[in-house]
Design a protein around this motif. Structure first.
Motif: not given
Lengths: 281, 235
Positions: A36, A38, A153, A156-157, A159-160, A211, A215-217, B63-65, B69, B78
């Motif tokens: 995620l 990358r 979390r 992931a955030l 990364s997002f 993957r 659809r969610r982390v 991105f899987p969100v 979310d 977080p």
């Protein structure tokens, strides 16, 4: 049924199965987070950095696994430092660390240990795992799982939406470092079974297989564990019944599962598109 | 080299201040400095946190969100050992409905249109329940329904007492919606009600030769990358 259970009569297969469990739990979720971010390619770099660390420790008569982890941690620190610099591209950083680490590692191995031992460091020897390996692996796996439970979390955030994460006070450099350190430890768990060159398969493979179906982390992280277990167990069975080397068998099964997952996802996608087109016609 | 110097202003609860100026004026720089993301000198007093809506959201459409979310990132930022509870979920759903996306919570973020994504990012900031909302060009590249939803949500926040700082190149928007306007171009060229801060002389000072006076009631500003046509009143 006996085809499945016969191998478990042997102690070395029981230990190999336990090693597969440790690898699947340690590597899958961290590999998903790394993908995620990358940084799958950075995982490649770190896995190759296992080799020189292991080589140094083995040449001093110490445990190769902990040397490997130290080597990967050192590579993680170097990678994290270089990633912070804007004047060096990420892919260049990773390629540099990767090639230098492998070169140094193989050179050291060629000077210090027999060829068979070198092969085990590079490609793993899961059937030769002993009790000490399992205890060390369990400790490392527990640390990695702790990092994932506490930090997934935030990782992931970051990364997002890295820029926005900084606005709410997340220290993104620290998060990157934690992810790379957890990756180094997870690869250390996988070293005995899969070696420095194949550990990456269990790190990145399960997330890549999962993957298309999530659809969610959270579900992505969870699904990597049974997929890693499935690949590991199938690899051990192939190894036991057909005489394949276990590490390469596991890596090959992961590749096959990846192709199957993407192929089925493609078919499902095409069918849902044609159904949707038919509804709108 | 300083991107921005000698900026001083105050923001009253419930007020909307539009930050306007030509490209490179320092609009985004000011917001990032307020957020502590750029080195700056000076003082900044605010009771509580700042909520921020970036101009460009996350680029990774794969991105899987889900939309929910993303909003939960604001409702329950977080932190170690803190789980997402029912209160946070309820706050996130409420924020999504404030931007008109109550039914889209389960949709993948990457499947939303550009305008819908911008609304989700606004909902994420609303869910933070901060006393001040910073928005960087929230209406650039959004469709008309999203523009209406975004401006309605901002008005609702103002009614709730939230102070809003909105960076925009859209002079018409600043003139029609802002309580006060901060006209920037490296430093503050004007600060006050739109009728005063967006006067011809102030705009000429900030935009230099890139401004064309059409008539007594309207202006056209030719900028490096965008063209604003403002036919407001009081120019």
């Amino acid at each position: 049924m006996s085809w499945l259970l016969d191998p478990l009569q042997y102690g070395f297969m029981q230990r190999a199965l336990l090693e597969v469990v440790l690898i699947a739990v340690a590597c899958g979720p961290v590999g998903a987070l790394l993908s995620l971010r990358r940084l799958a390619y950075a995982g490649d770099s770190l896995s190759h950095a296992l080799v020189p660390g292991a080589a140094v420790f083995i040449s001093f008569g110490l445990s190769g696994e902990w040397g490997a982890v130290l080597g990967a941690l050192l590579a993680a620190v170097v990678t994290a430092f270089l990633l912070r610099r804007d004047d060096v591209r990420e892919d260049v950083v990773v390629a540099l660390v990767f090639s230098v680490a492998l070169a140094v590692g193989v050179a050291l191995l060629s000077l210090t240990v027999p060829a068979q031992r070198s092969l085990a460091v590079l490609f793993g020897d899961i059937l030769a795992v002993d009790r000490g390996d399992l205890i060390g692996g369990a400790i490392a796996m527990a640390i990695v799982s702790g990092v994932v439970l506490v930090g997934s979390r935030a990782i992931a955030l970051t990364s997002f939406d890295r820029g926005w994460a900084r606005t709410i006070g997340i220290r993104v450099g620290l998060i990157d470092a934690a992810l790379l350190l957890a990756t180094a430890l997870a690869l250390g768990v996988a070293l005995r079974g899969l070696g420095g060159l194949l550990a990456l398969a269990m790190l990145i493979g399960p997330a890549a297989i999962a993957r298309p179906w999530v659809r969610r982390v959270g579900p992505l992280l969870l699904l990597t564990i049974p997929l890693g277990l499935l690949a590991g167990c199938l690899g051990l069975l192939v190894s036991f019944h057909f005489g394949w080397a276990a590490g390469p068998a596991i890596a090959t099964i992961i590749a096959a599962l990846f192709l199957a997952s993407r192929g089925v996802a493609l078919v499902v996608d095409l069918r849902s598109r044609s159904a949707s087109a038919a509804r709108h016609a | 080299m300083r991107a921005l110097a000698d900026v001083s202003f105050d923001l009253v609860a419930g007020e909307l201040i539009a930050i306007v100026g030509p490209n490179g004026a320092g609009k985004s720089t000011l917001l990032l400095a307020l957020l502590g993301l750029l080195p700056s000198s000076g003082t900044f007093d605010v009771a509580g946190d700042l909520a921020f809506v970036p101009q460009h959201g996350p680029a990774d459409a794969d991105f899987p969100v889900t939309a929910l979310d993303v909003v939960l990132q604001g409702a329950a930022p977080p932190r170690p050992f803190r789980r997402i509870d029912a209160t946070a979920r309820s706050a996130a759903r409420s924020a999504l409905s404030e931007v008109g996306l109550a039914d889209s919570g389960d949709r993948p973020y990457g499947s939303l249109s550009g305008g819908q994504r911008q609304r989700v990012l606004l909902a994420r900031a609303l869910a933070q329940r901060a006393p001040i909302l910073l928005l960087d060009e929230p209406l650039s590249a959004v469709d008309a329904p999203s523009e209406q939803a975004i401006m309605a949500a901002i008005a609702a926040e103002q009614a709730r007492g939230v102070g809003v700082l909105l960076a925009t190149h859209d002079l018409a928007l600043a003139r029609s919606r802002a309580d006060r306007v901060l006209l920037l171009a490296g430093h503050v060229h004007a600060f006050g009600p739109p009728g005063e801060a967006l006067g011809v002389e102030q705009l000429r000072s900030a935009y230099g030769g890139r401004m064309l006076v059409l008539d007594d009631q309207g202006l056209a500003v030719a900028d490096d990358h965008c063209h604003d046509h403002d036919h407001g009143h009081g120019a």
